[in-house]
Design a protein around this motif. Structure first.
Motif, PDB file in Angstrom:
ATOM      1  N   THR A 142     -35.830  12.901 -94.850  1.00 43.68           N
ATOM      2  CA  THR A 142     -35.082  13.492 -93.741  1.00 43.68           C
ATOM      3  C   THR A 142     -35.946  13.432 -92.487  1.00 43.68           C
ATOM      4  O   THR A 142     -37.107  13.825 -92.530  1.00 43.68           O
ATOM      5  N   MET A 153     -29.611  19.998 -77.994  1.00 39.25           N
ATOM      6  CA  MET A 153     -28.788  20.559 -79.060  1.00 39.25           C
ATOM      7  C   MET A 153     -28.562  22.053 -78.846  1.00 39.25           C
ATOM      8  O   MET A 153     -27.448  22.567 -78.966  1.00 39.25           O
ATOM      9  N   ASN A 154     -29.637  22.757 -78.526  1.00 36.48           N
ATOM     10  CA  ASN A 154     -29.529  24.207 -78.401  1.00 36.48           C
ATOM     11  C   ASN A 154     -28.757  24.614 -77.148  1.00 36.48           C
ATOM     12  O   ASN A 154     -28.005  25.584 -77.165  1.00 36.48           O
ATOM     13  N   THR A 208     -23.706  14.917-100.121  1.00 32.39           N
ATOM     14  CA  THR A 208     -23.817  15.363-101.504  1.00 32.39           C
ATOM     15  C   THR A 208     -22.479  15.936-101.938  1.00 32.39           C
ATOM     16  O   THR A 208     -21.930  15.562-102.984  1.00 32.39           O
ATOM     17  N   ALA A 347     -28.164  15.650 -86.953  1.00 33.85           N
ATOM     18  CA  ALA A 347     -28.771  16.972 -87.018  1.00 33.85           C
ATOM     19  C   ALA A 347     -28.927  17.403 -88.475  1.00 33.85           C
ATOM     20  O   ALA A 347     -28.004  17.944 -89.057  1.00 33.85           O
ATOM     21  N   PRO A 348     -30.106  17.185 -89.034  1.00 38.91           N
ATOM     22  CA  PRO A 348     -30.320  17.558 -90.441  1.00 38.91           C
ATOM     23  C   PRO A 348     -30.008  19.031 -90.713  1.00 38.91           C
ATOM     24  O   PRO A 348     -29.549  19.374 -91.804  1.00 38.91           O
ATOM     25  N   GLY A 349     -30.240  19.897 -89.728  1.00 36.35           N
ATOM     26  CA  GLY A 349     -30.038  21.321 -89.948  1.00 36.35           C
ATOM     27  C   GLY A 349     -28.581  21.721 -90.101  1.00 36.35           C
ATOM     28  O   GLY A 349     -28.279  22.768 -90.651  1.00 36.35           O
ATOM     29  N   LEU A 350     -27.670  20.904 -89.598  1.00 35.51           N
ATOM     30  CA  LEU A 350     -26.242  21.265 -89.684  1.00 35.51           C
ATOM     31  C   LEU A 350     -25.666  21.021 -91.066  1.00 35.51           C
ATOM     32  O   LEU A 350     -24.713  21.679 -91.469  1.00 35.51           O
ATOM     33  N   ARG A 351     -26.208  20.038 -91.769  1.00 40.98           N
ATOM     34  CA  ARG A 351     -25.625  19.597 -93.049  1.00 40.98           C
ATOM     35  C   ARG A 351     -24.150  19.255 -92.881  1.00 40.98           C
ATOM     36  O   ARG A 351     -23.310  19.638 -93.704  1.00 40.98           O
TER      37      ARG A 351
ATOM     38  N   LEU B 168     -31.546  23.582 -85.816  1.00 39.76           N
ATOM     39  CA  LEU B 168     -30.416  22.680 -86.075  1.00 39.76           C
ATOM     40  C   LEU B 168     -30.896  21.292 -86.484  1.00 39.76           C
ATOM     41  O   LEU B 168     -30.143  20.491 -87.040  1.00 39.76           O
ATOM     42  N   GLY B 171     -34.017  19.684 -91.556  1.00 38.62           N
ATOM     43  CA  GLY B 171     -33.319  19.624 -92.838  1.00 38.62           C
ATOM     44  C   GLY B 171     -34.185  20.274 -93.906  1.00 38.62           C
ATOM     45  O   GLY B 171     -35.394  20.085 -93.933  1.00 38.62           O
ATOM     46  N   SER B 205     -21.932  28.676 -99.892  1.00 38.07           N
ATOM     47  CA  SER B 205     -20.910  28.593 -98.861  1.00 38.07           C
ATOM     48  C   SER B 205     -19.765  29.518 -99.274  1.00 38.07           C
ATOM     49  O   SER B 205     -18.730  29.076 -99.757  1.00 38.07           O
ATOM     50  N   ARG B 373     -26.340  20.559-102.178  1.00 40.10           N
ATOM     51  CA  ARG B 373     -27.606  20.925-101.549  1.00 40.10           C
ATOM     52  C   ARG B 373     -27.520  22.331-100.938  1.00 40.10           C
ATOM     53  O   ARG B 373     -26.659  23.107-101.299  1.00 40.10           O
ATOM     54  N   ASN B 374     -28.416  22.615-100.005  1.00 38.75           N
ATOM     55  CA  ASN B 374     -28.415  23.945 -99.382  1.00 38.75           C
ATOM     56  C   ASN B 374     -27.287  24.123 -98.388  1.00 38.75           C
ATOM     57  O   ASN B 374     -26.825  23.166 -97.789  1.00 38.75           O
ATOM     58  N   ASN B 376     -26.418  25.476 -94.625  1.00 41.04           N
ATOM     59  CA  ASN B 376     -27.276  25.261 -93.453  1.00 41.04           C
ATOM     60  C   ASN B 376     -28.098  26.510 -93.117  1.00 41.04           C
ATOM     61  O   ASN B 376     -27.706  27.634 -93.400  1.00 41.04           O
ATOM     62  N   THR B 377     -29.229  26.263 -92.515  1.00 39.07           N
ATOM     63  CA  THR B 377     -30.212  27.325 -92.275  1.00 39.07           C
ATOM     64  C   THR B 377     -29.738  28.329 -91.235  1.00 39.07           C
ATOM     65  O   THR B 377     -29.978  29.521 -91.364  1.00 39.07           O
ATOM     66  N   LEU B 378     -29.072  27.851 -90.204  1.00 42.80           N
ATOM     67  CA  LEU B 378     -28.638  28.752 -89.133  1.00 42.80           C
ATOM     68  C   LEU B 378     -27.827  29.910 -89.709  1.00 42.80           C
ATOM     69  O   LEU B 378     -28.085  31.078 -89.398  1.00 42.80           O
TER      70      LEU B 378
END
Lengths: 501, 501
Positions: A142, A153-154, A208, A347-351, B168, B171, B205, B373-374, B376-378
């Motif tokens: 990633t 982004m922010n 996934t 954006a890896p954080g958004l999934r 964001l 990952g 989720s 997977r996970n 999202n972190t936010l």
């Protein structure tokens, strides 16, 4: 058979006044390249300019260029000049292809599909990733935070919250994918050559989930799924979790999954229901499937009533003026289930991901609703806006060469540090390298030894339901090439060298 | 057997000078109550004050109060006075309980577990929810935006983005649930009487995913899951999507799922693997399972090696000084898989939930990793911070009485508009009412007719794999009680009345 990697190899370190002048000059320019003062693809000063700049003779200037070319730092373009070599395209010889005529045999030496039993092996990696003492993580794939424009982004996220203040409070659990996301993805799909209506787009939590839903929609427990071999371990896990069987189909590094072996599989596996491929930058091989092969594969699956699940996670990371067209662009019968992950690009954080299920779309939607409802709206709207913004195009234009540079510097270091007999094929894009160790070196042992030194890699055994790839490993190129990465590769090379003895 | 709902019923409309003075006065105060000028629980002016204010006789004042009390608008508290009636607690008689001795028979009249086949029916609701011409949506059960402090939520989200600008972009696909979220949920669990370590917490989720993972972890296709009857349609969908069978266990409105019937089920269904319950504010009945019943159910499941899946979506919406303890608090053997959704209480837009899998936790984690997977972190970090903030407690303290008022006004309107023979039990919290129509009225027909008028309801047929609940419907109380909602209920009442004829 396979050839030793041919890469830029280190020059002897001169800097001593005793070294001949051309060696001193070559070292000077090698440093400039290594430090990115002279970047990949840039033009090298001409013979005339070298003579003037450094007050050297014609023969010294020529010798300087020749030694840099010989060692792989430059390439000569006839009648144009010397260029800092883009090692991504030419001259690197690849590993040999396996026998492409039939599906791989299972670990027990017998032909036929097998239930996947890989989760334990994978848990090892997952667990190890949670260890606090990992100094250099080359196990994932990633891209890191520094590769993204987080300020943009922010800012954009804050603006969305101001504009739609209820977005975190509004539940849309029965309302389906957000129309703005559907419209944005359908628009992008159209540009990529797919014909979709907005309502064909369903948001997912990354690929996934998307691939999982696709397989759950088309196969029942005990059914068979054909996969590329080697393949992404997450896919094998997903198949195992659904109680499906896996049939591993050999892949050519030039064309991807073998149609000849697939054809045999259709005849020997009556419960074969689906084929899953990563056509662009196959994971882990990095193969780009040629258009002709894409078209033939779609036709083949349609003829045999198979679902062709396309995992598009890396296409936008292909080094090209224009990204290749997804397989779905050739689909006229609805047999292709297309899944795009925005994890690696946006954006890896958004999934955030999305899919379109072709002739199985309704069932896919039903399963998504039954299993996890909608993904959250904030992620959908951010993805819709970001992908439509010119800043996304600019981000990709910056991201690709940065990743290329990271891949190439990794590959150089591997060439420098790994034992003779190590092979790799530099892929035309993406986030990782697939490396073949010399005969007799086990990547599972290397994994264990490296962990003890705080280095995480992805051993080849994770990429198959068999032991076929124990001599291979995947290294992430997602990290900036720091001294820490260089040191980790040196350590890995030493461990691999010792493993050989 | 069952009693007609006893609720505040409409007064005859006076306002004509011909009506007796006590009727005019009663109408005046009824209006004040309906418009919330006199709110639930408030003290009504005393006899003496009525006499003075309106210059009426003692007998007129007494008659006014008596008629308001008779119609259910006031309650008398001896030696204290008259109060605007809090219809939530007293005097509402409930529907009768079914036979609790054995599992319900399937639709074909035969005993035993059945494969669930409900998705088509549910697709109808889902589709209808997407129709643009729905004016009043009483079909869902998610609190509306206006019930949340979105300014606080958005300020907090913006602060998080400033504080962790990479959130964001980063990952964490192989890294598991975020430690901050784990710590926050474990802390909340402790306060609720559960003993968990942070690493026992896995983000999901929402509860749709959580319950899905729980069932996937403990059951194989063809296995049997015992569910409360009636039950949340999403659960039936999840079970169908996994190829499992459903066994519907009758529920008492006082104690929840019948242990007697479960005991019979264990003996007749060898493939019974799990029991799924919503112990607090059962959906759709609204039942609170008493502590003793919770303890007995845990013990029963442990004895028989069954997984007890606890869906905690509404517990924090119970009208009480202190929320009840979850079933998991009684679990000593690890047989309870606890799932909490924060959708209904914290932020529907986040779709954040979490679970702890007891003795199956490792397998649950593996499946989550393999399938999506996970999360999202936010969302994880926002949920961690919000639930820890005093503002969340304050939000719940505001939310509960607002929902109570909405439930009560809905129930009043139903009492006013629906045909005689309609029954309901006002639940001690939550987001919806479960209504029994008079004999012979079908909620499926009502659903169809209401849709044509732009009103969406959840027909009883969605809450069972059988046709047992066609005479029932669920109405959402998540909407503010506007004229639009009042009008929709009047329309529904008229349609139900006509359906009876």
């Amino acid at each position: 058979m396979a050839t030793r990697i041919q890469m830029r190899s280190p020059l002897p370190m001169p800097h001593t006044p005793e070294a001949p002048i051309y060696q001193q000059l070559a070292a000077h320019y090698r440093e400039a390249i290594e430090k990115n003062a002279l970047r990949l693809g840039m033009r090298m000063p001409s013979v005339r300019e070298l003579m003037r700049r450094h007050a050297v003779s014609l023969s010294t200037a020529l010798q300087t260029l020749r030694v840099l070319e010989e060692r792989g730092w430059l390439e000569a373009r006839p009648r144009v000049g010397y260029f800092v070599r883009n090692a991504g395209t030419p001259a690197l010889e690849e590993m040999s292809d396996p026998d492409l005529r039939e599906p791989f045999q299972a670990g027990d030496g017998h032909a036929g599909a097998r239930f996947t039993g890989i989760n334990e092996r994978i848990s090892l990696l997952v667990e190890s990733g949670r260890r606090a003492d990992i100094r250099v993580d080359l196990g994932g794939a990633t891209p890191g935070e520094e590769l993204f424009d987080t300020r943009w982004m922010n800012r954009s996220a804050a603006a969305l919250l101001r504009e739609q203040p209820g977005i975190l409070a509004v539940g849309r659990s029965t309302a389906g994918t957000h129309p703005e996301f559907q419209a944005a993805m359908a628009h992008r799909a159209l540009k990529a050559g797919m014909r979709l209506a907005p309502q064909d787009v369903m948001a997912t939590s990354g690929n996934t989930e998307a691939v999982h839903l696709a397989l759950a929609a088309v196969a029942q427990p005990g059914d068979v799924v054909a996969v590329e071999s080697p393949t992404y371990y997450g896919l094998l896990q997903g198949i195992e979790s659904l109680g499906l069987k896996t049939l591993e189909i050999p892949c050519s590094q030039h064309t991807g999954i073998s149609l000849e072996a697939l054809d045999l599989a259709v005849r020997t596996e009556p419960r074969l229901r689906a084929v899953v491929v990563v056509p662009d930058l196959q994971m882990p091989l990095g193969t780009l499937m040629p258009d002709g092969h894409k078209a033939a594969l779609v036709k083949f699956c349609a003829q045999h009533g198979l679902a062709l699940v396309e995992d598009d996670s890396y296409r936008l990371l292909v080094e090209a003026a224009e990204p290749p067209r997804p397989i779905k662009a050739w689909d006229v019968s609805g047999h292709v289930i297309y899944c795009e992950s925005l994890n690696k690009t946006l954006a890896p954080g958004l999934r955030q991901g999305w899919m379109t299920g072709g002739r199985w779309h309704e069932r896919v939607q039903m399963l998504k609703f039954a299993q996890s409802r909608n993904t959250n709206t904030l992620g959908q709207l951010l993805a819709a806006r970001w992908t439509a913004a010119p800043a996304f195009e600019r981000h990709l234009l910056r991201l690709r060469p940065r990743l290329r540079s990271q891949r190439e510097r990794m590959a150089q270091a591997i060439a420098r540090y790994f034992p003779a007999g190590t092979r790799l094929r530099l892929p035309p894009g993406g986030l990782s390298l697939w490396i073949q160790l010399p005969d007799g070196v086990s990547s599972s042992s290397l994994f264990e030894q490296a962990l003890r030194q705080g280095i995480r890699i992805a051993p080849g055994a994770m990429f198959s339901n068999t032991a076929r790839y124990d001599g291979f490993l995947r290294l992430s190129c997602a990290l900036a090439f720091t001294d820490g990465v260089d040191g980790a590769l040196r350590t890995l090379g030493q461990l691999a060298g010792a493993g050989r003895a």
